[in-house]
Design an enzyme around this catalytic site. Structure first.
Site, short mmCIF file in Angstrom:
data_model
loop_
_atom_site.label_atom_id
_atom_site.label_comp_id
_atom_site.label_asym_id
_atom_site.label_seq_id
_atom_site.Cartn_x
_atom_site.Cartn_y
_atom_site.Cartn_z
N THR A 165 0.84 -1.20 0.00
CA THR A 165 0.00 0.00 0.00
C THR A 165 0.88 1.25 0.00
OG1 THR A 165 -1.73 -1.18 1.20
CG2 THR A 165 -1.82 1.23 1.27
N ARG A 255 -3.11 -3.15 14.08
CA ARG A 255 -4.32 -3.95 13.82
C ARG A 255 -5.59 -3.37 14.44
NH1 ARG A 255 -1.25 -9.76 13.90
NH2 ARG A 255 -0.90 -9.79 11.65
N GLY A 349 -32.51 -5.01 -1.66
CA GLY A 349 -32.89 -5.75 -2.85
C GLY A 349 -32.03 -5.33 -4.04
N GLU A 373 -3.00 -6.89 6.59
CA GLU A 373 -2.62 -6.88 8.02
C GLU A 373 -2.89 -8.23 8.67
OE1 GLU A 373 -1.85 -3.97 10.47
OE2 GLU A 373 -0.85 -3.42 8.63
N GLY A 374 -2.83 -9.30 7.87
CA GLY A 374 -3.10 -10.65 8.38
C GLY A 374 -4.56 -11.01 8.16
N THR A 375 -4.79 -12.13 7.47
CA THR A 375 -6.18 -12.51 7.15
C THR A 375 -6.93 -12.90 8.42
OG1 THR A 375 -5.65 -14.85 6.91
CG2 THR A 375 -5.40 -13.48 4.93
C1 LIG Z 1 -5.25 -4.19 -0.86
C2 LIG Z 1 -4.12 -4.86 -0.17
C3 LIG Z 1 -3.15 -4.07 0.43
C4 LIG Z 1 -2.06 -4.68 1.04
N1 LIG Z 1 -1.08 -3.89 1.59
C5 LIG Z 1 0.04 -4.46 2.09
C6 LIG Z 1 1.14 -3.67 2.57
O1 LIG Z 1 1.06 -2.45 2.61
N2 LIG Z 1 2.27 -4.29 2.96
C7 LIG Z 1 2.39 -5.66 2.93
O2 LIG Z 1 3.45 -6.17 3.29
N3 LIG Z 1 1.38 -6.46 2.50
C8 LIG Z 1 0.21 -5.88 2.09
N4 LIG Z 1 -0.82 -6.67 1.62
C9 LIG Z 1 -0.66 -8.11 1.60
C10 LIG Z 1 -1.46 -8.81 2.68
O3 LIG Z 1 -0.96 -8.51 3.96
C11 LIG Z 1 -1.44 -10.31 2.37
O4 LIG Z 1 -2.19 -10.49 1.19
C12 LIG Z 1 -2.02 -11.15 3.49
O5 LIG Z 1 -1.15 -11.16 4.59
C13 LIG Z 1 -2.27 -12.59 3.06
O6 LIG Z 1 -1.14 -13.13 2.50
P1 LIG Z 1 -1.22 -13.85 1.07
O7 LIG Z 1 -1.92 -12.93 0.15
O8 LIG Z 1 0.13 -14.31 0.68
O9 LIG Z 1 -2.16 -15.08 1.29
P2 LIG Z 1 -1.72 -16.54 1.72
O10 LIG Z 1 -0.83 -16.48 2.89
O11 LIG Z 1 -1.23 -17.24 0.50
O12 LIG Z 1 -3.11 -17.14 2.18
C14 LIG Z 1 -4.11 -17.59 1.25
C15 LIG Z 1 -5.30 -18.09 2.08
O13 LIG Z 1 -4.89 -19.18 2.93
C16 LIG Z 1 -5.19 -18.88 4.28
N5 LIG Z 1 -4.13 -19.38 5.15
C17 LIG Z 1 -2.79 -19.24 4.97
N6 LIG Z 1 -2.12 -19.81 5.99
C18 LIG Z 1 -3.06 -20.32 6.84
C19 LIG Z 1 -3.00 -21.03 8.09
N7 LIG Z 1 -1.83 -21.32 8.68
N8 LIG Z 1 -4.16 -21.40 8.69
C20 LIG Z 1 -5.36 -21.10 8.12
N9 LIG Z 1 -5.48 -20.45 6.92
C21 LIG Z 1 -4.34 -20.06 6.29
C22 LIG Z 1 -5.25 -17.37 4.35
O14 LIG Z 1 -6.06 -16.91 5.44
C23 LIG Z 1 -5.86 -17.02 3.01
O15 LIG Z 1 -7.25 -17.12 3.05
C24 LIG Z 1 -1.95 -6.10 1.05
C25 LIG Z 1 -2.95 -6.88 0.47
C26 LIG Z 1 -4.03 -6.28 -0.13
C27 LIG Z 1 -5.08 -7.16 -0.75
#
Ligand SMILES: Cc1cc2nc3c(=O)[nH]c(=O)nc-3n(C[C@H](O)[C@H](O)[C@H](O)COP(=O)(O)OP(=O)(O)OC[C@H]3O[C@@H](n4cnc5c(N)ncnc54)[C@H](O)[C@@H]3O)c2cc1C
Length: 392
Positions: A165, A255, A349, A373-375
């Site tokens: 970002t 967070r 609707g 910021e972590g899913t």
């Molecule tokens: C609009 C946007 C802005 C962002 N800005 C920044 C930024 O400024 N700086 C930065 O560094 N990053 C940024 N990100 C990245 C964001 O932090 C990551 O996308 C996020 O941490 C998820 O990582 P990933 O996309 O690699 O998904 P993955 O880690 O590949 O995960 C894919 C799916 O698997 C699930 N999953 C993975 N591991 C596990 C587990 N152990 N247990 C259960 N479920 C799991 C996840 O929850 C997810 O649903 C941004 C993303 C978006 C979309």
């Protein structure tokens, strides 16, 4: 004892920011969504609002009766109100952004002055950003492959970061890189890269589902040379266990605010659907009780999310470890805010899906808040680890 009531100063801040959000952000939200850009004069106004000159912000954070500054509470109150106005536009607020907590939490006093002052030098809107995520390392930060090699009197950074970002325009960028890929998280350190450093270039700019007015960039480091003192924490950081901890500490600080932004989007959708229902669904309609029950459930969940956000922020302000509570807020708020957006669309609707209303935009914007910021899944893993860790 934990104090979740806002008090006079924070209430004044909330009202001030609400007026700004209603007058300056909400009316421009659709145009920003469609064009993917925020007008420079709005960025300047956002900068003035957030900058040191904003007396309301700094006044609201002054120590209360218990002697603690309320910076965390200010952040969650501000985040909710401003995101209610528009969550994409506020990611364009000039300032240190996500670089701030990393430098403030792990930097040397000299680095805090040098790098944070650079973002606040008052000459033009300036931005900070944090680049952690890589194609194979998002949730699993320990798998970061970007390397930092000590070469002579400086560092050489090599690797590619994605989804950063404000990455393309960042004046001060904090990058998480490893000194030893095989060492996993313990090999990681944080580095500051300043705009225009040779060897760093901007790759693609993402075209996203939501938050279209927020720029998200790929950043490529190809033999990017940095002075030695761009290692966050200085020489002492080399002996410290890991920069990974610094990244996680920064997340604990940011967070609750990110969760509060999600809450602001959910509240916007809830209030919009409630106002629409009050005028569009007659009191005697058979739909009315169903809609009332649905709105009641949404309001209850948003109120619970607000408590979680404020609790995590209050703990941070009182220097109480809040990692679990920050994750609880971040796990919960985007989820119930997404449910609020879905409810709003369904209550309205077909109109809920129309671009005549902002509800469909909020639905697109909110999903992203459950990812960065972590899913949500990862927050639940963190909470679970805290629970079992306590029992071991
Ligand atoms: C609009 C946007 C802005 C962002 N800005 C920044 C930024 O400024 N700086 C930065 O560094 N990053 C940024 N990100 C990245 C964001 O932090 C990551 O996308 C996020 O941490 C998820 O990582 P990933 O996309 O690699 O998904 P993955 O880690 O590949 O995960 C894919 C799916 O698997 C699930 N999953 C993975 N591991 C596990 C587990 N152990 N247990 C259960 N479920 C799991 C996840 O929850 C997810 O649903 C941004 C993303 C978006 C979309």
């Amino acid at each position: 004892m934990i104090q979740l009531r806002l008090g006079r100063r924070l209430e004044a801040l909330r009202d001030h920011l609400h007026a700004f959000a209603a007058d300056e952000l909400r009316p421009r939200a659709r145009a920003a969504d469609l064009t993917g850009r925020v007008e420079p004069e709005v960025i300047a106004r956002l900068g003035a609002l957030a900058g040191e000159r904003s007396e309301v912000l700094s006044e609201a954070a002054e120590p209360g009766e218990d002697g603690a500054r309320a910076d965390g509470m200010v952040a969650v109150v501000a985040a909710e109100e401003l995101a209610w106005g528009d969550a994409a536009m506020i990611l364009n607020i000039p300032g240190p952004g996500l670089a701030g907590p990393s430098i403030a939490g792990s930097g040397t006093p000299e680095q805090k002055e040098r790098f944070l002052d650079r973002v606040f030098d008052g000459t033009a809107p300036r931005f900070g950003a944090l680049a952690v995520t890589e194609a194979q390392a998002g949730s699993d930060v320990s798998n970061v492959q970007t390397t930092a090699l000590l070469d002579g009197d400086g560092w050489v950074l090599s690797g590619t970061k994605v989804f950063c970002t404000n990455g393309a325009r960042a004046d001060v960028l904090v990058v998480n890189a490893t000194l030893d890929v095989a060492a996993g998280r313990s090999g990681q350190k944080l580095f500051v890269v300043l705009k225009g450093t040779p060897g760093m270039r901007v790759g693609k700019i993402e075209r996203k589902l939501g938050l279209t007015a927020s720029e998200t960039a790929e950043l490529v480091f190809d033999g990017c040379r940095l002075p030695f003192d761009h290692l966050v924490g200085g020489e002492a950081a080399l002996a410290a266990p890991s920069g990974f901890k610094g990244t996680m500490r920064a997340f604990d600080a940011s967070r609750p605010g990110v969760a509060a932004m999600a809450l602001g989007i959910g509240r916007a959708a809830f209030e919009y659907a409630a106002a629409w229902s009050a005028t569009e669904i007659p009191a005697h309609s058979r739909r009315r009780p169903l809609v009332e029950a649905r709105l009641g459930a949404v309001e209850r969940e948003l109120a619970a999310a607000r408590v979680l956000c404020r609790r995590a922020a209050w703990m941070a302000d009182h220097r109480i470890a809040n990692s679990k509570e920050a994750s609880m807020a971040k796990a919960y708020a985007p989820r119930v805010a997404l449910a609020a957006c879905v409810s709003a669309i369904e209550i309205m609707g077909p109109e809920g899906s129309s671009r005549e209303h902002l509800v469909e935009k909020w639905f697109r914007d909110i999903k992203v808040y459950d990812i960065f910021e972590g899913t949500g899944q990862i927050q639940r893993v963190i909470i679970g680890r805290h629970i079992l860790g306590r029992l071991e």
